[in-house]
Write an enzyme that holds these catalytic residues in place. Structure first.
Site, PDB file in Angstrom:
ATOM      1  N   LYS A  52     -21.896 -34.609   7.353  1.00  0.00           N
ATOM      2  CA  LYS A  52     -21.619 -34.850   5.928  1.00  0.00           C
ATOM      3  C   LYS A  52     -20.403 -35.763   5.772  1.00  0.00           C
ATOM      4  CE  LYS A  52     -23.821 -30.488   4.657  1.00  0.00           C
ATOM      5  NZ  LYS A  52     -23.722 -29.099   4.232  1.00  0.00           N
ATOM      6  N   GLN A  96     -19.295 -24.472   3.438  1.00  0.00           N
ATOM      7  CA  GLN A  96     -20.437 -24.406   4.355  1.00  0.00           C
ATOM      8  C   GLN A  96     -20.833 -22.957   4.634  1.00  0.00           C
ATOM      9  OE1 GLN A  96     -22.086 -27.139   5.328  1.00  0.00           O
ATOM     10  NE2 GLN A  96     -23.553 -26.027   6.551  1.00  0.00           N
ATOM     11  N   ASP A 119     -23.371 -28.543  -4.142  1.00  0.00           N
ATOM     12  CA  ASP A 119     -24.464 -27.881  -3.420  1.00  0.00           C
ATOM     13  C   ASP A 119     -25.505 -27.333  -4.396  1.00  0.00           C
ATOM     14  OD1 ASP A 119     -24.527 -27.844  -0.616  1.00  0.00           O
ATOM     15  OD2 ASP A 119     -22.881 -26.395  -0.500  1.00  0.00           O
TER      16      ASP A 119
HETATM   17  N1  GUN Z   1     -25.831 -24.026   5.300  1.00  0.00           N
HETATM   18  C1  GUN Z   1     -27.076 -24.482   5.544  1.00  0.00           C
HETATM   19  N2  GUN Z   1     -27.426 -25.414   4.625  1.00  0.00           N
HETATM   20  C2  GUN Z   1     -26.370 -25.542   3.788  1.00  0.00           C
HETATM   21  C3  GUN Z   1     -26.132 -26.351   2.639  1.00  0.00           C
HETATM   22  O1  GUN Z   1     -26.954 -27.144   2.174  1.00  0.00           O
HETATM   23  N3  GUN Z   1     -24.896 -26.187   2.050  1.00  0.00           N
HETATM   24  C4  GUN Z   1     -23.978 -25.310   2.524  1.00  0.00           C
HETATM   25  N4  GUN Z   1     -22.808 -25.224   1.864  1.00  0.00           N
HETATM   26  N5  GUN Z   1     -24.182 -24.547   3.583  1.00  0.00           N
HETATM   27  C5  GUN Z   1     -25.369 -24.665   4.212  1.00  0.00           C
END
Ligand code: GUN
Length: 292
Positions: A52, A96, A119
């Site tokens: 990211k 995350q 998100d």
């Molecule tokens: N863990 C797995 N996929 C995601 C996501 O799209 N966002 C976040 N914050 N954690 C994740």
């Protein structure tokens, strides 16, 4: 059978985003700033967060990674969230997941300011999505809809079967595909771990979205001839003769399923890169204002 090339489409979208950043800069506007919060050192989470941050750099966004040890308390994490909510330089941020077991994910997600929740996990954004109002859409389902759109895959009136009911993928995917809009408008069936005779459903799918997290769960006998198959799974499996000793594979037995499909996403290079660009699109939106 045509491969849905998420790597290619995500590169196109990244170029569009980079052009937009250049325009914002030239006009003297603020550059989007994404913050990623990582608690602990789960290897998959570390990889996702690194991807990211790298993607932000590629399109010219500002990005910050905040790392904390797995033994931080829930109160300490809520303090971090509060600071990010108040920091005017931060347009959007993500925490995350998964979080360590002693921290309530729901408590943390609900503390994130909805206007910075890129998100799309806050109940405010989930509620807006369900109501068809402007909202940050969860990155993976939004990325899948974008792939269907860019490949001009017909969806209206089709039967979309989603396997998996997570808050991150399956549930929002089912919502988006059932909405009355272009590249949705499907009849949707949501299957999950308790579904009986799952093959009865998957065999009816014109579009099959697989997000249950089991390597090679979907086999050729479960897929209708000509179906569109979207594989959200990503697993490391041991592979002799490779440098790393493993390879990546999905929830679908690609080798045997692909010949039956009209379209299929590979793993890697299908859904994964789209998830990241959706997050970037949400961050740009957060910088410009959700309605703007
Ligand atoms: N863990 C797995 N996929 C995601 C996501 O799209 N966002 C976040 N914050 N954690 C994740």
């Amino acid at each position: 059978m045509e491969l849905i090339d998420g790597k290619k489409i995500s590169a196109q979208i990244k170029q569009e985003l980079a052009d937009e950043v250049a325009r914002l800069k030239a006009e003297g506007h603020k550059i989007p700033h994404l913050v990623a919060v990582l608690v602990g050192n789960d290897p998959a989470s570390e990889t996702y967060v690194a991807s990211k941050v790298k993607a932000c750099q590629e399109v010219g966004f500002k990005s910050t990674e905040l790392r904390y040890s797995a033994d931080m308390t829930e109160a300490q994490l809520l303090e971090v969230v509060d600071k990010l909510n108040k920091d005017a330089d931060v347009d959007g941020y993500i925490v995350q997941l998964p979080l360590p077991a002693h921290i309530s994910e729901q408590k943390v997600l609900q503390a994130i300011a909805p206007e910075k929740d890129v998100d799309g996990f806050h109940p405010c954004n989930v509620g807006k999505m369900v109501s068809g109002l402007p909202a940050y859409l969860p990155a993976t389902p939004a990325g899948i809809v974008e792939l269907l759109k860019r490949y001009q895959i017909p969806t209206q009136g089709k039967h979309c079967v989603v396997i998996g009911r997570s808050n991150i993928v399956g549930t929002p995917m089912a919502v988006l595909m059932s909405r009355k809009s272009a590249y949705a408008d499907c009849t949707v069936t949501l299957c999950h771990s308790r579904t009986r005779n799952i093959k009865d459903y998957t065999l009816q799918a014109d579009i099959l979205v697989v997000a249950l997290g089991k390597p090679h769960f979907v086999t050729a006998d479960m897929v209708k001839e000509g179906a569109v198959v979207v594989d959200v799974g990503i697993h490391r499996v041991p592979a002799a003769g490779t440098k790393s000793g493993f390879r990546l594979t999905g929830d679908v037995d690609f080798e045997n399923v692909a010949p039956k499909c009209s379209y299929i996403t590979p793993v890697p290079g299908g859904v994964g890169p789209m998830t990241i660009v959706s997050l970037l699109q949400n961050t740009l939106q957060a910088c410009k204002g959700l309605e703007g």
